[in-house]
Enzyme design. Structure first.
Site, PDB file in Angstrom:
ATOM      1  N   ARG A   1      12.533  -7.718  14.690  1.00 29.80           N
ATOM      2  CA  ARG A   1      11.491  -8.730  14.506  1.00 29.80           C
ATOM      3  C   ARG A   1      12.108 -10.072  14.094  1.00 29.80           C
ATOM      4  O   ARG A   1      11.565 -10.787  13.260  1.00 29.80           O
ATOM      5  CB  ARG A   1      10.460  -8.284  13.469  1.00 29.80           C
ATOM      6  CG  ARG A   1       9.717  -7.045  13.867  1.00 29.80           C
ATOM      7  CD  ARG A   1       8.426  -6.793  13.120  1.00 29.80           C
ATOM      8  NE  ARG A   1       8.219  -7.560  11.911  1.00 29.80           N
ATOM      9  CZ  ARG A   1       7.037  -7.712  11.316  1.00 29.80           C
ATOM     10  NH1 ARG A   1       5.963  -7.158  11.836  1.00 29.80           N
ATOM     11  NH2 ARG A   1       6.920  -8.405  10.215  1.00 29.80           N
TER      12      ARG A   1
ATOM     13  N   HIS B   1      11.482 -12.822  17.886  1.00 29.79           N
ATOM     14  CA  HIS B   1      10.107 -13.285  18.144  1.00 29.79           C
ATOM     15  C   HIS B   1       9.699 -14.444  17.235  1.00 29.79           C
ATOM     16  O   HIS B   1       8.675 -15.084  17.475  1.00 29.79           O
ATOM     17  CB  HIS B   1       9.111 -12.127  18.047  1.00 29.79           C
ATOM     18  CG  HIS B   1       8.775 -11.678  16.660  1.00 29.79           C
ATOM     19  ND1 HIS B   1       7.735 -10.805  16.401  1.00 29.79           N
ATOM     20  CD2 HIS B   1       9.328 -11.946  15.439  1.00 29.79           C
ATOM     21  CE1 HIS B   1       7.660 -10.578  15.108  1.00 29.79           C
ATOM     22  NE2 HIS B   1       8.610 -11.257  14.509  1.00 29.79           N
TER      23      HIS B   1
ATOM     24  N   GLN C   1       2.102 -18.710  13.009  1.00 29.91           N
ATOM     25  CA  GLN C   1       2.945 -18.514  11.832  1.00 29.91           C
ATOM     26  C   GLN C   1       4.433 -18.807  12.026  1.00 29.91           C
ATOM     27  O   GLN C   1       5.162 -18.896  11.032  1.00 29.91           O
ATOM     28  CB  GLN C   1       2.807 -17.073  11.316  1.00 29.91           C
ATOM     29  CG  GLN C   1       1.492 -16.811  10.600  1.00 29.91           C
ATOM     30  CD  GLN C   1       1.561 -15.577   9.720  1.00 29.91           C
ATOM     31  OE1 GLN C   1       1.079 -14.522  10.081  1.00 29.91           O
ATOM     32  NE2 GLN C   1       2.171 -15.711   8.557  1.00 29.91           N
TER      33      GLN C   1
ATOM     34  N   TRP D   1       8.524  -0.850   8.144  1.00 30.51           N
ATOM     35  CA  TRP D   1       9.595   0.039   8.608  1.00 30.51           C
ATOM     36  C   TRP D   1       9.487   1.437   8.020  1.00 30.51           C
ATOM     37  O   TRP D   1      10.073   2.379   8.565  1.00 30.51           O
ATOM     38  CB  TRP D   1      10.956  -0.587   8.330  1.00 30.51           C
ATOM     39  CG  TRP D   1      11.139  -1.879   9.056  1.00 30.51           C
ATOM     40  CD1 TRP D   1      11.524  -3.080   8.522  1.00 30.51           C
ATOM     41  CD2 TRP D   1      10.915  -2.136  10.449  1.00 30.51           C
ATOM     42  NE1 TRP D   1      11.544  -4.056   9.490  1.00 30.51           N
ATOM     43  CE2 TRP D   1      11.175  -3.503  10.684  1.00 30.51           C
ATOM     44  CE3 TRP D   1      10.503  -1.342  11.523  1.00 30.51           C
ATOM     45  CZ2 TRP D   1      11.052  -4.081  11.946  1.00 30.51           C
ATOM     46  CZ3 TRP D   1      10.372  -1.920  12.775  1.00 30.51           C
ATOM     47  CH2 TRP D   1      10.649  -3.266  12.985  1.00 30.51           C
TER      48      TRP D   1
ATOM     49  N   TYR E   1       8.774 -18.546   2.895  1.00 26.72           N
ATOM     50  CA  TYR E   1       9.178 -18.175   1.538  1.00 26.72           C
ATOM     51  C   TYR E   1       8.856 -19.307   0.565  1.00 26.72           C
ATOM     52  O   TYR E   1       9.681 -19.705  -0.250  1.00 26.72           O
ATOM     53  CB  TYR E   1      10.682 -17.888   1.489  1.00 26.72           C
ATOM     54  CG  TYR E   1      11.154 -16.748   2.350  1.00 26.72           C
ATOM     55  CD1 TYR E   1      10.349 -15.641   2.595  1.00 26.72           C
ATOM     56  CD2 TYR E   1      12.429 -16.757   2.911  1.00 26.72           C
ATOM     57  CE1 TYR E   1      10.795 -14.585   3.375  1.00 26.72           C
ATOM     58  CE2 TYR E   1      12.891 -15.704   3.689  1.00 26.72           C
ATOM     59  CZ  TYR E   1      12.064 -14.623   3.922  1.00 26.72           C
ATOM     60  OH  TYR E   1      12.515 -13.581   4.685  1.00 26.72           O
TER      61      TYR E   1
END
Length: 345
Positions: free
Chosen positions: A252, A255, A306, A164, A147
């Protein structure tokens, strides 16, 4: 000795040029090709598309014809001139007006994920994400890197919303969740899964728990017509008190993190969770031998470049969840991109 006509060489070329396919998709979305064609009263020729997206006729023609070969556009010829229009695929997923649009996801992947993947070899050598090398942003605090600006935060949240919009129903119906009237979506961002929960399980209430800047962005940029049933609450799930709930949704989330942080979070949820309550984990599951699915293996590499985490097998998640105290482990491969795990306290 191989030759240019053998299957192995053709496969090698397909892999080698795969990044070009991605960039065709990213560029066409960024230029607004699919939106322009969706808004037009009929098929458009090269000149009209080039004018509409403010691009060169030569470049536009090359891009359009490649999109035709990729089945993203279809073409018809009238009096020797080509006219282009969207296919069902592009109409469904590549136009902003579509309820299943993936435009923001592609924009995020084209700018952020693609940049990090350019440093994959470095990520493999170092075993860590590549925000510093790609964007000059330290990643000691992972989500400060993710962010790193208001625009990037909004883009990421819009991408999640789109993920989603397509995948939410399959994971939320993998198990019957009607016995959990009070749900908490930890790290629920834009509230897309919360809204899907209300659609699928009338009468339930959902708390979306996320860091303050995400909650502020959600309130500013995403609509919540079901205000009485969805509550947005600010907090850090690693350190702040968790909201009360019958079911905690981790979509999510795990992970993103190494096993140690996953265990810390799961233990916090366990201590807050009521007896009989549970966790719904939504992730893309690796096969037990870790030899597939290919898409999940690629996602795991994406976690390397990432985040601090990885994709995992059902057994790996079972170990993490049972170590935190949860029982009655069930998992279901949905046949879609994301799978579901349900455990109870």
């Amino acid at each position: 000795m191989g030759s240019s006509g053998d299957d192995g060489y053709r496969l090698l070329n397909e892999y080698t040029n795969g990044f070009m396919v991605s960039q065709v998709l990213f560029a066409a979305c960024e230029l607004g090709v699919f939106d322009l064609l969706a808004e037009a009263p009929g098929p458009l020729d090269v000149a009209a598309v080039a004018a509409g997206v403010e691009a060169s006729s030569h470049g536009t023609e090359l891009l359009l014809d490649t999109c035709v070969s990729l089945k993203l556009l279809k073409v018809e010829t009238r009096a020797g001139k080509a006219f282009y229009q969207n296919t069902e695929l592009s109409s469904a997923y590549l136009t902003r007006v579509s309820p299943t649009s993936q435009c923001n996801l592609l924009k995020y992947m084209g700018r952020t994920s693609y940049g990090c993947w350019g440093h994959l070899a470095d990520a493999v050598r170092e075993g860590k994400n590549q925000y510093l090398q790609t964007f000059g942003v330290p990643a000691e605090d992972l989500f400060k890197a993710i962010y790193r600006s208001e625009g990037e935060r909004l883009q990421f949240m819009q991408a999640l919303q789109e993920v989603w919009s397509v995948n939410g129903r399959s994971v939320l119906t993998a198990f019957d969740l009607s016995g959990f009237p009070l749900m908490c979506d930890l790290g629920g961002g834009p509230g897309a899964l919360a809204k899907e929960c209300l659609s699928l399980y009338p009468g339930c209430k959902v708390t979306v728990f996320d860091v303050p800047e995400v909650v502020r962005t959600a309130k500013q940029h995403f609509s919540f017509p079901e205000e009485e049933e969805i509550h947005l609450q600010e907090g850090d799930f690693f350190k702040d008190p968790l909201p009360e709930a019958d079911l905690y949704i981790l979509a999510r989330i795990l992970h993103d993190w190494a096993d140690g942080k996953c265990s810390h979070l799961l233990e916090r949820v366990y201590h807050t969770c009521k007896p009989g309550g549970g966790i719904l984990v939504i992730e893309s599951l690796l096969d037990e031998d870790r030899r597939g699915p290919l898409l999940t293996q690629l996602y795991s590499l994406n976690m390397l470049v990432q985040t601090e985490g990885q994709e995992r097998t059902p057994t790996h998640y079972h170990m993490l969840l049972s170590s935190a105290g949860f029982r009655d482990f069930q998992f279901k491969k949905t046949g879609a991109i994301y799978d579901a795990i349900l455990v109870r306290k």
